[in-house]
Design a protein around this motif. Structure first.
Motif, PDB file in Angstrom:
ATOM      1  N   ASN A 190      13.503 -23.798   8.149  1.00  0.00           N
ATOM      2  CA  ASN A 190      14.541 -23.286   9.035  1.00  0.00           C
ATOM      3  C   ASN A 190      15.532 -22.405   8.260  1.00  0.00           C
ATOM      4  O   ASN A 190      16.102 -22.832   7.266  1.00  0.00           O
ATOM      5  N   PRO A 191      15.727 -21.164   8.710  1.00  0.00           N
ATOM      6  CA  PRO A 191      16.545 -20.222   7.928  1.00  0.00           C
ATOM      7  C   PRO A 191      17.998 -20.665   7.770  1.00  0.00           C
ATOM      8  O   PRO A 191      18.620 -20.403   6.738  1.00  0.00           O
ATOM      9  N   ASN A 203      15.684 -12.099   6.593  1.00  0.00           N
ATOM     10  CA  ASN A 203      15.388 -11.473   7.880  1.00  0.00           C
ATOM     11  C   ASN A 203      15.685 -12.365   9.071  1.00  0.00           C
ATOM     12  O   ASN A 203      15.969 -11.883  10.152  1.00  0.00           O
ATOM     13  N   PRO A 232      17.824  -2.489   4.397  1.00  0.00           N
ATOM     14  CA  PRO A 232      17.962  -2.596   5.860  1.00  0.00           C
ATOM     15  C   PRO A 232      19.244  -3.314   6.309  1.00  0.00           C
ATOM     16  O   PRO A 232      19.743  -3.058   7.395  1.00  0.00           O
ATOM     17  N   ARG A 233      19.800  -4.179   5.449  1.00  0.00           N
ATOM     18  CA  ARG A 233      21.019  -4.925   5.808  1.00  0.00           C
ATOM     19  C   ARG A 233      22.204  -3.990   6.024  1.00  0.00           C
ATOM     20  O   ARG A 233      23.188  -4.375   6.632  1.00  0.00           O
ATOM     21  N   GLN A 282      22.466  -1.715   7.885  1.00  0.00           N
ATOM     22  CA  GLN A 282      22.595  -1.352   9.289  1.00  0.00           C
ATOM     23  C   GLN A 282      23.207  -2.471  10.134  1.00  0.00           C
ATOM     24  O   GLN A 282      23.296  -2.356  11.330  1.00  0.00           O
ATOM     25  N   HIS A 283      23.561  -3.561   9.486  1.00  0.00           N
ATOM     26  CA  HIS A 283      24.046  -4.700  10.260  1.00  0.00           C
ATOM     27  C   HIS A 283      25.439  -4.444  10.823  1.00  0.00           C
ATOM     28  O   HIS A 283      26.240  -3.750  10.223  1.00  0.00           O
ATOM     29  N   ALA A 284      25.702  -5.009  11.999  1.00  0.00           N
ATOM     30  CA  ALA A 284      27.000  -4.789  12.633  1.00  0.00           C
ATOM     31  C   ALA A 284      28.101  -5.596  11.967  1.00  0.00           C
ATOM     32  O   ALA A 284      29.279  -5.302  12.154  1.00  0.00           O
ATOM     33  N   PRO A 307      26.834   6.351   4.971  1.00  0.00           N
ATOM     34  CA  PRO A 307      27.170   6.135   6.386  1.00  0.00           C
ATOM     35  C   PRO A 307      27.680   4.725   6.717  1.00  0.00           C
ATOM     36  O   PRO A 307      28.685   4.609   7.410  1.00  0.00           O
ATOM     37  N   THR A 337      31.259   3.829   8.396  1.00  0.00           N
ATOM     38  CA  THR A 337      31.355   3.102   9.658  1.00  0.00           C
ATOM     39  C   THR A 337      32.354   1.957   9.579  1.00  0.00           C
ATOM     40  O   THR A 337      33.007   1.631  10.569  1.00  0.00           O
ATOM     41  N   GLY A 392      17.838 -21.884  15.093  1.00  0.00           N
ATOM     42  CA  GLY A 392      16.561 -21.187  15.176  1.00  0.00           C
ATOM     43  C   GLY A 392      16.647 -19.726  14.813  1.00  0.00           C
ATOM     44  O   GLY A 392      17.715 -19.167  14.617  1.00  0.00           O
ATOM     45  N   ASP A 440      24.626   9.647  12.482  1.00  0.00           N
ATOM     46  CA  ASP A 440      25.070   9.478  11.096  1.00  0.00           C
ATOM     47  C   ASP A 440      24.843   8.069  10.624  1.00  0.00           C
ATOM     48  O   ASP A 440      24.486   7.819   9.490  1.00  0.00           O
ATOM     49  N   ASP A 441      25.143   7.140  11.486  1.00  0.00           N
ATOM     50  CA  ASP A 441      25.018   5.757  11.062  1.00  0.00           C
ATOM     51  C   ASP A 441      24.842   4.896  12.288  1.00  0.00           C
ATOM     52  O   ASP A 441      25.427   5.148  13.328  1.00  0.00           O
ATOM     53  N   VAL A 442      24.014   3.911  12.158  1.00  0.00           N
ATOM     54  CA  VAL A 442      23.779   3.005  13.268  1.00  0.00           C
ATOM     55  C   VAL A 442      23.953   1.582  12.771  1.00  0.00           C
ATOM     56  O   VAL A 442      23.496   1.249  11.686  1.00  0.00           O
ATOM     57  N   THR A 443      24.626   0.753  13.537  1.00  0.00           N
ATOM     58  CA  THR A 443      24.627  -0.673  13.220  1.00  0.00           C
ATOM     59  C   THR A 443      24.180  -1.418  14.460  1.00  0.00           C
ATOM     60  O   THR A 443      24.456  -0.990  15.579  1.00  0.00           O
ATOM     61  N   PHE A 444      23.501  -2.518  14.215  1.00  0.00           N
ATOM     62  CA  PHE A 444      22.899  -3.228  15.334  1.00  0.00           C
ATOM     63  C   PHE A 444      23.418  -4.639  15.473  1.00  0.00           C
ATOM     64  O   PHE A 444      23.841  -5.260  14.492  1.00  0.00           O
ATOM     65  N   HIS A 445      23.330  -5.124  16.671  1.00  0.00           N
ATOM     66  CA  HIS A 445      23.561  -6.537  16.951  1.00  0.00           C
ATOM     67  C   HIS A 445      22.535  -7.340  16.160  1.00  0.00           C
ATOM     68  O   HIS A 445      21.451  -6.845  15.860  1.00  0.00           O
ATOM     69  N   GLN A 446      22.898  -8.575  15.851  1.00  0.00           N
ATOM     70  CA  GLN A 446      21.981  -9.345  14.994  1.00  0.00           C
ATOM     71  C   GLN A 446      20.620  -9.589  15.641  1.00  0.00           C
ATOM     72  O   GLN A 446      19.681  -9.995  14.967  1.00  0.00           O
ATOM     73  N   LEU A 492      15.939  -5.532  11.905  1.00  0.00           N
ATOM     74  CA  LEU A 492      16.346  -4.426  11.035  1.00  0.00           C
ATOM     75  C   LEU A 492      15.200  -3.927  10.176  1.00  0.00           C
ATOM     76  O   LEU A 492      15.079  -2.738   9.913  1.00  0.00           O
ATOM     77  N   THR A 493      14.367  -4.846   9.732  1.00  0.00           N
ATOM     78  CA  THR A 493      13.252  -4.429   8.884  1.00  0.00           C
ATOM     79  C   THR A 493      12.332  -3.502   9.672  1.00  0.00           C
ATOM     80  O   THR A 493      11.848  -2.501   9.164  1.00  0.00           O
ATOM     81  N   PHE A 548      13.231  -1.685  12.209  1.00  0.00           N
ATOM     82  CA  PHE A 548      13.920  -0.420  12.430  1.00  0.00           C
ATOM     83  C   PHE A 548      13.764   0.462  11.206  1.00  0.00           C
ATOM     84  O   PHE A 548      13.535   1.661  11.293  1.00  0.00           O
ATOM     85  N   ASN A 549      13.868  -0.160  10.036  1.00  0.00           N
ATOM     86  CA  ASN A 549      13.776   0.602   8.807  1.00  0.00           C
ATOM     87  C   ASN A 549      12.406   1.220   8.604  1.00  0.00           C
ATOM     88  O   ASN A 549      12.279   2.342   8.153  1.00  0.00           O
TER      89      ASN A 549
END
Lengths: 899, 438
Positions: free
Chosen positions: A175-176, A213, A247-248, A250-252, A286, A290, B164, B249-255, B259-260, B262-263
């Motif tokens: 479990n993560p 992930n 990839p992290r 891009q996290h909000a 970027p 942001t 989870g 320019d830049d995008v951030t996403f909801h969790q 993301l992997t 997307f990349n």
């Protein structure tokens, strides 16, 4: 779905606690629940409801989860003050930790970990062991954190019972969230331990990167922060890691982004391929930009970090300077940080744009911001040689607006520009001289005077200009005096005519005979000797070519920068200080950096020596005689929490001032005012007062132990105060059994740790013992205790002194409520307090009495009391060289008259 | 150390503790006093959100009439702490029905205590997603899913969901009608010099979603952004269709967004939370279509008169219109009298903010109304410093317009039961900080 809990805050005043007690024992469930809510409400507003402990704990055995949580909350707050009763709760905890409902199992373990009572800790081990292997991940993730809690209370226990191994097993959990919490717990334990406990191998690294992930956003932060300490073996591994972390970005969640940036920057140091590095820089820009659209507080954190990042890798944001332009309604702390980064990113390419911005800012409202903007223009001029001329023309434009503080700031930076580019821009001196009379700040004045002296040969009326400053020489601050001295000497060396010659006489005279500033005097004597022995040598020395300056004022030392970059997103990166400079628990030498506002708190004697309790090798008995204060800290007492700086001075003093308690002493007589009530002191009550006996000042103390445990090892410490009061010897209090009390007379000395500022009667005291945290309380210093026995004056000297003191030193006050009905008695009482009667005269129907008194260091008080015997209303006038003491004196007098 | 907090306090503006929770033992209980004495009661308040007092550090934020203060004594993760506060507040809001202020805290203190216990453990943030927490932390404790009484309806896997991989969506949702609402909301930020050159201009956009979907659906979103389109044409080996492409320019996403994936594949794929959430945020600096141009001329006629002329040009399609347009033109404090002429809308002088305020309720595209005003000033003798002119500020909303030109190309929904979904898409552009120096 808004609630209506506010009703629990309003309670009937009458007999609140008994009423609650009754309700808690009600047979109705709902009533009990409401009562517990009321108790929690009372706790929230700071009322002491610890006396209801047993009754609340009785409500613990319930099916109702909400009620159970409330009772647990109460336990967390009060278990420490009622350690013996807390045991009552253990059974329920143990039972709950085996409940079929995983939420209750987790809740029990979570709460037990928060109750820092030794006896409970023992019982925690078995449930914790079970929960670490629980089937439910929710329980396991809670248990993982609980290991860190236990380690904080009793590290040995954690190691002995093998919890560390169980925790390490959880890293491979499926479990993560369990993994993330286990990593967080291990990382924390590692930080507080000197042994290797959690070492990241390339195997764990790869496993954790995979878990990344699937984690929640916070879990990602835990993992990234733990992994950022990993040192990759070679460039290839570093590239690999970076690829999986990118990839992290891009996290909000800003915390995830910053932690990812931290990790990437660490690994980038190893990467040799310029292409890869360039590519990474492009990718990081970027997300960093942001962050600037988040809440202002987050922006601030981001900006402080960006400041560090651009110092190491300026290319990342080289093209993004526009995003740092200030918005009109940015909070001031955001504006200031943006400005700093704009200076760092300014280049020949964008300087025109940047200058336009700075000019715009220089006309805004906030004075500090305007000043910083003006200074920024100067710093750009120093940094960019090719743009210097443009910068100067902007500064000149700003000077023409004639806003006082803009002009002054501009002059300060222009001085630096002259230092950077000698013999280039002196043509503007004439413009500067026009603003001469508006200068009122020392730094600006000093800068202007420096300019006049340095370029005396080009300024026709340099002597007149300097002369205008000389008139006020004695009143100027030392910064200006020093510059005036140097400038006059320069002028004299450059134009040895009659005018300057006279001036130099005046200045040297002023700076040697009439000053008591040693710096100024020494410098003046050096000049004097130089000039009188060898004027040519003086020229060589004073007019020597100066080294050219550069703009490194805000650049950090590379090794410090390394350390800060490894701490991105943490406090250290916001303060721009290494962690051990402000974290008191870390046992290292304190390293000071610039603008250290609260230096004292960071090296508190208490916190430093109390950190690694488990490491304490010396036994308390062996050490108590030789190095009493420091060694006693090694006792396994709970580590006292760091204190805010109101007592920073106090704990910053050297340890020898903390006096341990060794022998018993006789109790004191009259009832003393309570300074630390038992409710605040977890059962310890302290009463105290300053008194004077046989010409000496004592602090009379009474300790009463109403707690459940025996207290010993009392020590006392006084904060800086207006009279510099400090303990003259050790505090002597024997071990106090529960219910026992002991009094003592602590001899005091004066003028030991004087505070600055106007005198006041505040005395801040800290008392500690081996069982409890440090207690702080405030007491009042009664001036009565200070009147010395030798304060009696002869009539003649009284009259002389009265006349010699100016009227501005006279302060008077009316005491409308005071009555003197028996003159003899009053005089006796005053004499007993060392206020000596001098004379009496009649004035109309009033009696006027004169007294004299003195306090240490020979400060006399001449007192005149005007009153009618038997009629309320006394007027008192005093004359003293220290009129600022008057309020304290009147307080003292009031006590005497009222008795 | 990723610890975010040792203690958290909620204070009202007077500094009274509304609620507090100590998570760790390394800070004393009287920390609020230090905060009150050294920050609230001094000029320090508002000058810096991170402060060190003695051995402790304080981070604070003000939200409506509440100060939220975090105290630590270690080298804590500040970014994490502030983000935690922001998230916690939005969690509380979702519990209290949208409001967060002193009264809401007092009225829900039991609930807040319960939440504070759940969302942070020993200073480490745990799961803060309202969707999941509402499963087992409810206003009424008796509704707990695990109550051992058999009559209660249990949600047996609540704990699995908290921890989870899809920690933001609960299983077993059923909707009669499966619908998705997509709102693209863009804020245009502009800083224009008095000479009309654009100093800074960017668009921060967000895509808000409201999902009412059954089961565990997999969604995939396609936009007309450059990278996504290029990648797609690579995969399908088909040339890019003509039409506007947008460079984000830049995008951030909801969790919830992978993301992997997307990349590597440049596709936005996700399992959405139920209900409303913010799917992504983006920023665009190139090729921004400014909806309005403002052309001010301000003349100071002597010391007591000013002439203000403002022309506003709408540069979007003639069939569209903007709503709620407000133009604020700052004037000096000593303004005495104003006289307006406007071609449309209403204008007045608002002394409280020292601005001429011109409001136009409905503003069609391709028009250019004007406002001219005579401003009389009280002559002041002492004032040496010339008036510092704050920028003109503008507010507006333009429906069905995106300043970036971003469009949703597709939104695909897959669910194993294979139901049909109805998708709704709306666009709106608002003014962020839209400032014109004058």
């Amino acid at each position: 779905m808004s609630g209506h809990d506010s009703k629990y805050f309003s309670t009937t005043k009458k007999g609140e606690i008994p009423e609650l007690k009754e309700e808690l024992n009600s047979q109705y469930k709902d009533k009990r629940k409401d009562a517990v809510k009321k108790v929690i409400a009372a706790m929230t507003v700071g009322k002491d409801v610890s006396s209801l402990f047993t009754d609340v704990v009785n409500c613990m055995q319930t099916e109702n989860l909400e009620l159970k949580k409330l009772v647990y909350l109460y336990l967390i707050n009060y278990a420490k003050s009622q350690p013996d009763l807390a045991i009552l709760a253990v059974n329920t905890f143990v039972k709950d930790s085996q409940d079929p409902n995983p939420l209750i199992r987790a809740l029990a373990v979570r709460t037990m970990g928060c109750i820092r009572v030794d006896k409970i800790t023992e019982y925690l081990c078995d449930p914790l062991q079970r929960c670490l292997k629980d089937d439910d991940p929710y329980v396991r993730k809670t248990a993982a954190i609980c290991v860190a809690k236990l380690y904080d209370i009793n590290a040995e226990l954690v190691e002995d019972r093998g919890f560390l191994e169980s925790l390490k097993d959880l890293i491979s959990d499926n479990n993560p969230m369990v993994v993330a919490n286990a990593v967080a717990a291990l990382a924390e334990i590692q930080e507080n331990s000197s042994r290797p406990i959690f070492e990241i191998t390339s195997h764990t690294l790869s496993k954790l990167l995979t878990a990344l992930n699937e984690c929640t956003e916070w879990g990602q932060v835990f993992i990234l922060d733990a992994l950022s300490k990993y040192k990759a073996a070679d460039a290839r591994e570093a590239e690999n890691i970076v690829e999986r972390v990118t990839p992290r970005l891009q996290h909000a969640n800003c915390a995830v982004v910053l932690s990812a940036v931290k990790m990437i920057l660490q690994q980038m140091e190893l990467i040799t391929s310029t292409d890869v590095v360039r590519n990474l820089c492009k990718k990081m820009a970027p997300p960093l930009v942001t962050l600037l659209s988040a809440e202002p507080e987050i922006q601030y954190v981001a900006l402080r970090n960006i400041n560090l990042i651009v110092q190491r890798r300026p290319t990342i944001l080289a093209h993004e300077i526009k995003v740092f332009f200030c918005k009109y309604n940015d909070p001031i702390y955001v504006k200031m940080e943006k400005l700093e980064i704009m200076i760092k990113l300014a280049s020949d390419r964008n300087i025109d744009q940047v200058l336009l911005e700075f000019k715009e800012y220089a006309t805004e409202v906030d004075v500090d911001f305007v000043r910083k903007a003006v200074r920024a223009i100067g710093r750009c001029a120093i940094k960019l040689e090719r743009a210097a001329e443009r910068c100067i023309s902007v500064l000149l434009e700003l000077i023409k607006i004639k806003v006082n503080y803009v002009v002054q700031e501009a002059i300060i930076v222009i001085k630096d520009i002259f230092r950077r580019y000698p013999n280039t821009y002196e043509s503007i001196i004439a413009t500067l001289c026009e603003s001469l009379d508006t200068l009122d700040e020392p730094e600006a004045k000093a800068s202007m005077i420096w300019i006049i002296g340095e370029y005396a040969e080009r300024i026709d009326n340099a002597d007149e200009l300097l002369e205008s400053f000389l008139e006020s020489f004695p009143e100027e601050p030392s910064q200006v005096q020093l510059q005036l001295l140097t400038a006059t000497v320069k002028l004299f060396l450059k134009k040895p005519t009659e005018g300057p010659q006279q001036m130099i006489q005046v200045v040297l005279n002023n700076a040697t005979i009439e000053t008591d500033n040693p710096d100024l005097r020494d410098r003046a004597y050096i000049y004097w000797r130089l000039l009188s022995t060898d004027p040519e040598a003086a020229k060589d020395v004073v007019l020597a070519e100066k080294p050219v300056i550069t703009d490194d004022s805000n650049q950090l030392d590379p090794s410090l920068l390394d350390e800060l970059l490894a701490n991105i997103a943490t406090l250290s990166s916001v303060y721009h200080k290494p962690p051990d400079a402000f974290v008191t628990r870390v046992k290292t030498t304190v390293q000071r950096t610039e603008d250290d506002d609260y230096p004292d708190g960071s090296e508190s004697g208490y916190a430093e020596s109390s950190s690694h309790v488990a490491d304490g090798v010396t036994s308390p008995q062996a050490s108590s005689s030789s190095v009493p204060a420091a060694a006693r800290q090694a006792d396994p007492a709970p580590a006292p929490a760091p204190v805010p700086d109101l007592l920073g001075d106090l704990i910053g003093l050297d340890n020898s001032a903390i006096v341990p308690v060794d022998q018993p002493s006789e109790p004191a007589g009259p009832p003393l005012p309570v300074v630390l009530p038992a409710s605040t002191g977890q059962g310890l009550q302290i009463s105290a007062q300053l008194t004077r006996r046989d010409g000496q000042i004592f602090y009379s103390l009474l300790f009463e132990n109403n707690s459940q445990v025996a207290l010993d090892g009392f020590m006392i410490q006084f904060n800086k105060n207006s009279f510099g009061l400090a303990a003259a010897g050790p505090l002597q209090v024997p071990q106090l059994q529960p219910g026992a009390s002991a009094g003592t007379l602590l001899p005091m000395v004066l003028f030991q740790n004087l505070s600055t500022g106007p005198p006041n009667s505040l005395l801040q005291v800290a008392v500690k013992n081996n069982q409890q945290p440090v207690w702080y309380f405030n007491d009042k210093i009664p001036l009565i205790a200070f009147f010395t026995e030798d304060g009696k004056m002869e009539r003649t000297s009284f009259l002389e002194t009265w006349r010699s003191l100016p009227d501005s030193n006279e302060v008077s006050k009316d005491f409308p409520g005071a009555v003197v009905s028996n003159v003899e008695m009053t005089l006796d009482r005053m004499a007993a307090s060392n206020l000596f009667f001098i004379a009496k005269r009649k004035h109309a129907n009033q009696d006027v009495f004169y007294f004299s008194a003195a306090i240490p260091r020979g400060v006399p008080f001449l007192i005149e009391l005007t009153l009618v015997v038997g009629v309320p209303g006394v007027k008192c006038a005093i004359k003293t060289p220290s009129p600022e003491m008057a309020p304290l004196f009147f307080e003292a007098l009031e006590t005497i008259l009222k008795i | 150390m990723p610890v975010a907090a040792s203690a958290i306090y909620f204070l009202n503006l007077r500094g009274d503790v509304l609620i507090n929770r100590l998570y760790r033992d390394d800070v004393g209980g009287n920390m609020v006093d230090a905060f009150r004495m050294h920050i609230m009661q001094t000029k320090e308040l508002g000058t810096c959100p991170v402060r060190q007092i003695g051995g402790c550090s304080f981070f604070y934020m003000r939200i409506s009439n509440v100060y939220i203060v975090i105290v630590v004594s270690s080298n804590a993760n500040v970014a994490c702490a502030f983000k935690f506060v922001v998230e916690a507040v939005s969690l509380f809001k979702s519990y209290f029905g949208g409001s967060f202020d002193e009264d809401a805290i007092r009225n829900n203190f039991v609930l807040i205590y319960e939440l504070l216990d759940e969302i942070m453990d020993f200073g480490y943030p745990q799961n803060l997603s309202p969707e999941i927490l509402k499963l087992y932390i409810t206003q009424e404790g008796v509704r707990s899913p695990f109550s051992s009484k058999p009559s209660d309806k249990p949600v047996p896997n609540a704990t699995l969901q908290v921890t989870g991989a899809v920690g933001w969506r609960r299983e077993g949702l059923v909707y009669k009608k499966n619908e998705v609402f997509l709102d693209i909301v863009e804020s245009v930020n502009l800083l224009m010099s008095s000479k009309g050159s654009v100093l800074r201009c960017d668009v921060t956009g967000k895509i808000l979603m409201k999902c009412f979907l059954s089961g565990m659906p997999d969604l995939k979103l396609g936009l007309n952004d450059k990278i996504g389109l290029e990648k797609e044409s690579q995969i399908k080996s088909r040339p890019i269709k003509s039409g506007k492409t947008i460079e984000l320019d830049d995008v951030t996403f909801h969790q919830c967004v992978n993301l992997t994936r997307f990349n590597s594949e440049k596709t936005v794929s996700f399992v959405p939370p139920d209900g409303e959430f913010e799917l992504m945020k983006y920023r665009i600096t190139e090729g921004v279509n400014l909806p309005f141009r403002v052309l001010p001329t301000i003349k100071e006629l002597g010391r007591t008169r000013m002439e203000v002329n403002v022309k506003v040009k709408s540069v979007f399609g003639p069939k569209m219109f903007a709503l709620g347009v407000v133009i604020k033109v700052p004037v000096p404090k000593q303004t005495a009298k104003t006289n307006f002429q406007v071609s449309t809308g209403r204008a007045k002088y608002n002394a409280a903010i020292d601005c001429l305020v011109w409001k136009i309720r409905k503003f069609p595209g391709q028009t250019e109304p004007t406002m001219s005003a005579d401003v009389e000033l009280i002559s002041t003798m002492g004032e040496k410093k010339s008036w510092t002119r704050p920028p003109i500020q503008m507010e507006f909303q333009v429906p069905m317009f995106t300043a970036s030109g971003l469009r949703v190309r597709f939104l695909k929904v897959w669910e194993k039961s294979g139901y049909n979904t109805v998708e709704w898409v709306r666009y709106i552009t608002k003014a962020g900080s839209y400032e014109i120096r004058c």
